[in-house]
Design a protein around this motif. Structure first.
Motif, PDB file in Angstrom:
ATOM      1  N   ARG A 118      44.929  81.196  79.885  1.00 28.77           N
ATOM      2  CA  ARG A 118      46.032  80.413  79.772  1.00 28.77           C
ATOM      3  C   ARG A 118      46.612  80.648  78.124  1.00 28.77           C
ATOM      4  O   ARG A 118      45.697  80.443  77.175  1.00 28.77           O
ATOM      5  CB  ARG A 118      45.622  79.151  79.939  1.00 28.77           C
ATOM      6  CG  ARG A 118      45.390  78.647  81.388  1.00 28.77           C
ATOM      7  CD  ARG A 118      43.879  78.848  81.979  1.00 28.77           C
ATOM      8  NE  ARG A 118      43.089  77.867  81.340  1.00 28.77           N
ATOM      9  CZ  ARG A 118      41.693  78.011  81.237  1.00 28.77           C
ATOM     10  NH1 ARG A 118      41.001  79.137  81.700  1.00 28.77           N
ATOM     11  NH2 ARG A 118      40.865  76.818  80.849  1.00 28.77           N
ATOM     12  N   ILE A 119      47.575  80.884  78.000  1.00 27.31           N
ATOM     13  CA  ILE A 119      48.428  81.058  76.816  1.00 27.31           C
ATOM     14  C   ILE A 119      49.147  79.786  76.663  1.00 27.31           C
ATOM     15  O   ILE A 119      50.305  79.606  77.342  1.00 27.31           O
ATOM     16  CB  ILE A 119      49.158  82.272  76.215  1.00 27.31           C
ATOM     17  CG1 ILE A 119      48.357  83.529  76.660  1.00 27.31           C
ATOM     18  CG2 ILE A 119      49.875  82.259  75.371  1.00 27.31           C
ATOM     19  CD1 ILE A 119      49.095  84.884  76.704  1.00 27.31           C
ATOM     20  N   VAL A 120      48.746  78.796  75.688  1.00 34.03           N
ATOM     21  CA  VAL A 120      49.689  77.636  75.276  1.00 34.03           C
ATOM     22  C   VAL A 120      50.605  78.168  74.313  1.00 34.03           C
ATOM     23  O   VAL A 120      50.164  77.993  73.024  1.00 34.03           O
ATOM     24  CB  VAL A 120      48.586  76.554  74.939  1.00 34.03           C
ATOM     25  CG1 VAL A 120      49.597  75.266  74.961  1.00 34.03           C
ATOM     26  CG2 VAL A 120      47.537  76.317  76.180  1.00 34.03           C
ATOM     27  N   VAL A 121      51.884  78.077  74.553  1.00 35.74           N
ATOM     28  CA  VAL A 121      53.028  78.224  73.661  1.00 35.74           C
ATOM     29  C   VAL A 121      53.375  76.808  72.833  1.00 35.74           C
ATOM     30  O   VAL A 121      53.825  75.853  73.663  1.00 35.74           O
ATOM     31  CB  VAL A 121      54.370  78.773  74.126  1.00 35.74           C
ATOM     32  CG1 VAL A 121      55.326  78.798  73.155  1.00 35.74           C
ATOM     33  CG2 VAL A 121      53.842  79.993  74.842  1.00 35.74           C
ATOM     34  N   VAL A 122      53.198  76.636  71.598  1.00 32.94           N
ATOM     35  CA  VAL A 122      53.035  75.465  70.967  1.00 32.94           C
ATOM     36  C   VAL A 122      54.234  75.451  69.977  1.00 32.94           C
ATOM     37  O   VAL A 122      54.900  74.659  69.641  1.00 32.94           O
ATOM     38  CB  VAL A 122      51.628  75.070  70.113  1.00 32.94           C
ATOM     39  CG1 VAL A 122      51.901  73.842  69.599  1.00 32.94           C
ATOM     40  CG2 VAL A 122      50.523  75.049  71.116  1.00 32.94           C
ATOM     41  N   GLY A 123      54.653  76.474  69.463  1.00 28.67           N
ATOM     42  CA  GLY A 123      55.689  76.663  68.620  1.00 28.67           C
ATOM     43  C   GLY A 123      55.931  78.114  67.870  1.00 28.67           C
ATOM     44  O   GLY A 123      55.232  79.145  68.485  1.00 28.67           O
TER      45      GLY A 123
END
Length: 325
Positions: A226-231
């Motif tokens: 899972r790649i979490v795109v935060v900013g």
């Protein structure tokens, strides 16, 4: 009172001006807060530049995260209601969103707990469902957002790989508890992560950077990762190849923490309770690398904008802690 005002958009060091102004008057459902400490966030720089998703009317005061004091003496955490940001002696905030400051943290540490650690908790636990024993990769691991994710990952029982830029930041990442540190300036990030994971890759990737960091993430994400795109601190917003996500069987997860405050505020309170408990047992402790007086706020925002800081810079109205009064 004194407050920093932005009268036109541009670089923080050029457009922020310290002014003598009247205390803000709380509106319906708001409270007046004395600012005990204000944490500098990258969105403060974006606000100055006019690039943030919220564009308050000019002039406005930056500062989206504080530890403050209510008129009845309670120490609290709050996200000020713009245009009255926290880089001032007093600010206002929505009463319903004010949270008690953890007793285990001093004012500067408490000011740095709210947004970064809430973002990390929601990203890792609510969105990515990080499990003990998994491998977590954190980009910009020595920064304010990244350092929070590193501590939360270790507290969850994950093996943490931190990617940083430079030897100084590598040393900070090791002190934070990273099991493996990769210096993107001197090492091949993809090769180093594959070597560290025996070719398997990272189960969860926490990315507040975007750009090249995201490209690297897609190359090292594990099966069912899972790649979490935060900013997008790099300034570059990537365009993911969805066919790649399909053939490698991984997930791309967006995280906008601010939405939870309106869509599910009870979950924000639950998160704060979890963070308070972690702070009480010493599992997390915001890395405050610098405490500056109110007069140094413009320079502090600029340094965060330039990406040259580690951990958090916190503005403390009046003399900084440790200085003579």
């Amino acid at each position: 009172m004194q407050a920093w005002h932005v009268h036109e958009n541009g670089e923080p060091s050029e457009v922020m001006r310290l002014a003598d102004v009247e205390r803000p008057t709380p509106g319906d459902g708001q409270v007046l807060l004395k600012v005990r400490a204000a944490n500098i966030n990258f969105p403060d720089a974006l606000l100055c530049r006019g690039h943030y998703q919220v564009r308050p009317p000019l002039p406005f005061t930056p500062g989206v995260e504080i530890c403050g004091e209510t008129e009845d003496g309670r120490r609290v955490l709050a996200t000020p209601a713009l245009p009255y940001g926290g880089l001032a002696e007093y600010t206002v905030a929505d009463a319903a969103a004010v949270l008690p400051a953890p007793e285990a943290l001093d004012d500067a540490e408490a000011a740095a707990l709210h947004i970064g650690y809430q973002t990390g908790w929601f990203g890792l636990h609510r969105r990515a469902r990080l499990e003990a024993g998994e491998t977590l990769l954190v980009h910009a691991a020595a920064g304010g957002v990244g350092s929070a994710a590193v501590q939360l990952g270790k507290a969850a029982g994950a093996t943490v790989i931190g990617v940083v830029g430079g030897a100084g930041k590598a040393a900070v990442a090791r002190e934070l508890g990273c099991d493996v540190v990769v210096d993107r300036r001197t090492e091949d990030v993809v090769a180093a992560v594959k070597e560290a994971t025996g070719g398997r890759g990272a189960d969860v990737i926490y990315d507040p950077v975007g750009g090249e960091a995201y490209t690297q993430s897609a190359k090292v994400v594990a099966f069912e990762g899972r790649i979490v795109v935060v900013g997008f601190a790099s300034g570059s917003i990537p365009s993911p190849a969805l066919n790649h996500a399909l053939v490698k069987n991984y997930s791309i997860l967006g995280l906008h923490w601010g939405l939870y405050r309106t869509r599910n505020p009870k979950l924000v309170l639950h998160c704060h309770e979890q963070l308070t408990e972690l702070a009480a047992r010493g599992a997390i402790k915001p890395l405050v690398s610098e405490r500056v007086p109110l007069g140094g706020a413009a320079g502090a925002v600029q340094r965060v904008a330039d990406g040259v800081t580690t951990g958090r810079i916190v503005v403390v109205p009046g003399p900084a802690e440790g200085e003579a009064v």
